[in-house]
Motif scaffolding. Structure first.
Motif, PDB file in Angstrom:
ATOM      1  N   UNK A  69      -2.698  -1.900   1.423  1.00 22.88           N
ATOM      2  CA  UNK A  69      -1.709  -2.167   2.523  1.00 22.88           C
ATOM      3  C   UNK A  69      -0.630  -1.424   2.582  1.00 22.88           C
ATOM      4  N   UNK A  70      -0.250  -1.233   3.756  1.00 21.94           N
ATOM      5  CA  UNK A  70       0.897  -0.333   4.097  1.00 21.94           C
ATOM      6  C   UNK A  70       2.162  -0.555   3.203  1.00 21.94           C
ATOM      7  N   UNK A  71       2.640  -1.769   3.204  1.00 21.00           N
ATOM      8  CA  UNK A  71       3.870  -2.206   2.508  1.00 21.00           C
ATOM      9  C   UNK A  71       3.437  -1.808   1.156  1.00 21.00           C
ATOM     10  N   UNK A  72       2.533  -2.233   0.475  1.00 19.00           N
ATOM     11  CA  UNK A  72       2.082  -2.143  -0.804  1.00 19.00           C
ATOM     12  C   UNK A  72       2.338  -0.727  -1.118  1.00 19.00           C
ATOM     13  N   UNK A  73       1.808   0.388  -0.436  1.00 15.93           N
ATOM     14  CA  UNK A  73       1.961   1.712  -0.554  1.00 15.93           C
ATOM     15  C   UNK A  73       3.371   2.209  -0.349  1.00 15.93           C
ATOM     16  N   UNK A  74       4.252   1.564   0.387  1.00 13.23           N
ATOM     17  CA  UNK A  74       5.787   2.052   0.458  1.00 13.23           C
ATOM     18  C   UNK A  74       6.379   1.332  -0.793  1.00 13.23           C
ATOM     19  N   UNK A  75       5.947   0.307  -1.428  1.00 12.64           N
ATOM     20  CA  UNK A  75       6.733  -0.212  -2.445  1.00 12.64           C
ATOM     21  C   UNK A  75       6.349   0.675  -3.547  1.00 12.64           C
ATOM     22  N   UNK A 109      11.950 -12.249  -6.728  1.00 14.09           N
ATOM     23  CA  UNK A 109      11.683 -11.446  -7.309  1.00 14.09           C
ATOM     24  C   UNK A 109      13.180 -10.858  -8.127  1.00 14.09           C
ATOM     25  N   UNK A 110      13.681 -11.772  -8.491  1.00 12.87           N
ATOM     26  CA  UNK A 110      15.418 -11.261  -8.648  1.00 12.87           C
ATOM     27  C   UNK A 110      15.411 -10.454  -9.761  1.00 12.87           C
ATOM     28  N   UNK A 111      14.282 -10.496 -11.041  1.00 12.98           N
ATOM     29  CA  UNK A 111      14.365  -9.646 -12.110  1.00 12.98           C
ATOM     30  C   UNK A 111      13.815  -8.038 -11.835  1.00 12.98           C
ATOM     31  N   UNK A 112      13.255  -8.129 -10.636  1.00 11.57           N
ATOM     32  CA  UNK A 112      12.679  -6.820 -10.360  1.00 11.57           C
ATOM     33  C   UNK A 112      13.552  -5.893  -9.671  1.00 11.57           C
ATOM     34  N   UNK A 113      13.683  -4.746  -9.682  1.00 15.92           N
ATOM     35  CA  UNK A 113      14.491  -3.665  -8.935  1.00 15.92           C
ATOM     36  C   UNK A 113      14.254  -4.070  -7.546  1.00 15.92           C
ATOM     37  N   UNK A 127       4.688   1.943 -10.198  1.00 17.60           N
ATOM     38  CA  UNK A 127       3.651   0.810 -10.662  1.00 17.60           C
ATOM     39  C   UNK A 127       4.258  -0.604 -10.192  1.00 17.60           C
ATOM     40  N   UNK A 128       3.483  -1.249  -9.476  1.00 17.65           N
ATOM     41  CA  UNK A 128       3.908  -2.713  -9.176  1.00 17.65           C
ATOM     42  C   UNK A 128       3.072  -3.538  -9.820  1.00 17.65           C
ATOM     43  N   UNK A 129       3.826  -5.005 -10.286  1.00 16.85           N
ATOM     44  CA  UNK A 129       3.149  -5.887 -11.153  1.00 16.85           C
ATOM     45  C   UNK A 129       2.326  -6.571  -9.920  1.00 16.85           C
ATOM     46  N   UNK A 130       1.233  -7.447 -10.437  1.00 20.91           N
ATOM     47  CA  UNK A 130       0.204  -7.975  -9.600  1.00 20.91           C
ATOM     48  C   UNK A 130       0.886  -8.869  -8.487  1.00 20.91           C
ATOM     49  N   UNK A 131       1.852  -9.639  -8.797  1.00 22.73           N
ATOM     50  CA  UNK A 131       2.600 -10.623  -7.907  1.00 22.73           C
ATOM     51  C   UNK A 131       3.301 -10.057  -6.821  1.00 22.73           C
ATOM     52  N   UNK A 132       3.767  -8.719  -6.949  1.00 21.32           N
ATOM     53  CA  UNK A 132       4.300  -7.775  -5.892  1.00 21.32           C
ATOM     54  C   UNK A 132       3.303  -7.399  -5.085  1.00 21.32           C
ATOM     55  N   UNK A 133       2.282  -6.941  -5.706  1.00 22.50           N
ATOM     56  CA  UNK A 133       1.089  -6.337  -4.827  1.00 22.50           C
ATOM     57  C   UNK A 133       0.617  -7.532  -3.713  1.00 22.50           C
ATOM     58  N   UNK A 134       0.415  -8.604  -4.480  1.00 29.08           N
ATOM     59  CA  UNK A 134      -0.031  -9.726  -3.631  1.00 29.08           C
ATOM     60  C   UNK A 134       1.174  -9.995  -2.340  1.00 29.08           C
ATOM     61  N   UNK A 135       2.369 -10.045  -2.766  1.00 26.13           N
ATOM     62  CA  UNK A 135       3.259 -10.204  -1.774  1.00 26.13           C
ATOM     63  C   UNK A 135       3.289  -9.206  -0.651  1.00 26.13           C
TER      64      UNK A 135
END
Length: 216
Positions: A110-116, A188-192, A122-130
């Motif tokens: 997904x585009x926003x996953x790619x941008x993130x 995701x307050x603990x994530x940059x 590297x993204x955690x699984x919950x961020x990939x889903x979001x």
């Protein structure tokens, strides 16, 4: 400070221009402002064609067809401004819907996953889903823009339709970006966190790379 001032002036100029366009829908045909605003979108397209596009013959015919359509609608039904501003609004949202939506198909990232990933690595699984869900939500937003514009043009007044495409487009975008940013700050307050401006820059860079690889 000077850079911030220029950005603020550009935003004010953009907002003022949108109000001017909306007001022009109430002007009589043939007025100076009406005529200038008819030409500006075509001039902007011509400028982009000359400076950015490597497929100039194709865009020349697009520009020619657009100019002819605006002229005919203005002469026959005084709806040149509708064509000059309604069609680019629909085309831009349709292009963005395609640009975002195609990345949700066929096992693509997904585009926003790619941008993130471009911003954070590297993204955690919950961020990939979001980010996948957020890509889909943006697709709904672009589709909603097109559908709402068509429905307002068909069933409401031109003034109401113009209010939507000219004055509400930027605030609605701001609401989308702001809601996403606030949700990420809480969920995701603990994530940059990347700023809205950084996200826009990442999208612009990605679009530029895609344009160079596919359109040209």
């Amino acid at each position: 400070m000077n850079g911030l001032l220029w950005k603020a002036l550009l935003v004010l100029a953009y907002v003022g221009y949108q109000f001017l366009v909306h007001a022009a829908f109430r002007e009589t045909q043939g007025s100076f402002i009406h005529t200038v605003l008819l030409l500006l979108p075509l001039l902007a397209l011509a400028g982009w064609t000359m400076t950015r596009s490597s497929n100039k013959p194709l865009w020349f015919f697009v520009l020619l067809a657009s100019g002819l359509l605006v002229y005919l609608m203005e002469q026959r039904s005084h709806l040149g401004l509708v064509a000059a501003y309604g069609l680019p609004h629909a085309a831009a949202n349709l292009a963005l819907l395609f640009f975002f939506g195609r990345t949700l198909l066929g096992g693509r990232e997904p585009l926003i996953t790619r941008l993130a990933r471009r911003v954070h690595g590297v993204l955690p699984l919950d961020m990939e889903i979001y980010t996948r869900r957020l890509t889909f939500i943006w697709c709904l937003f672009f589709a909603g823009q097109i559908i709402t514009s068509v429905l307002l043009y068909r069933f409401a007044s031109i003034d109401t339709w113009s209010l939507f495409i000219n004055l509400l487009h930027f605030p609605l975008l701001a609401v989308m970006f702001g809601t996403d940013y606030l949700y990420r700050r809480i969920r995701f307050r603990h994530y940059p966190q990347a700023s809205i401006l950084k996200a826009i820059r990442a999208f612009a860079e990605d679009a530029s790379v895609s344009d160079g690889a596919n359109v040209r």
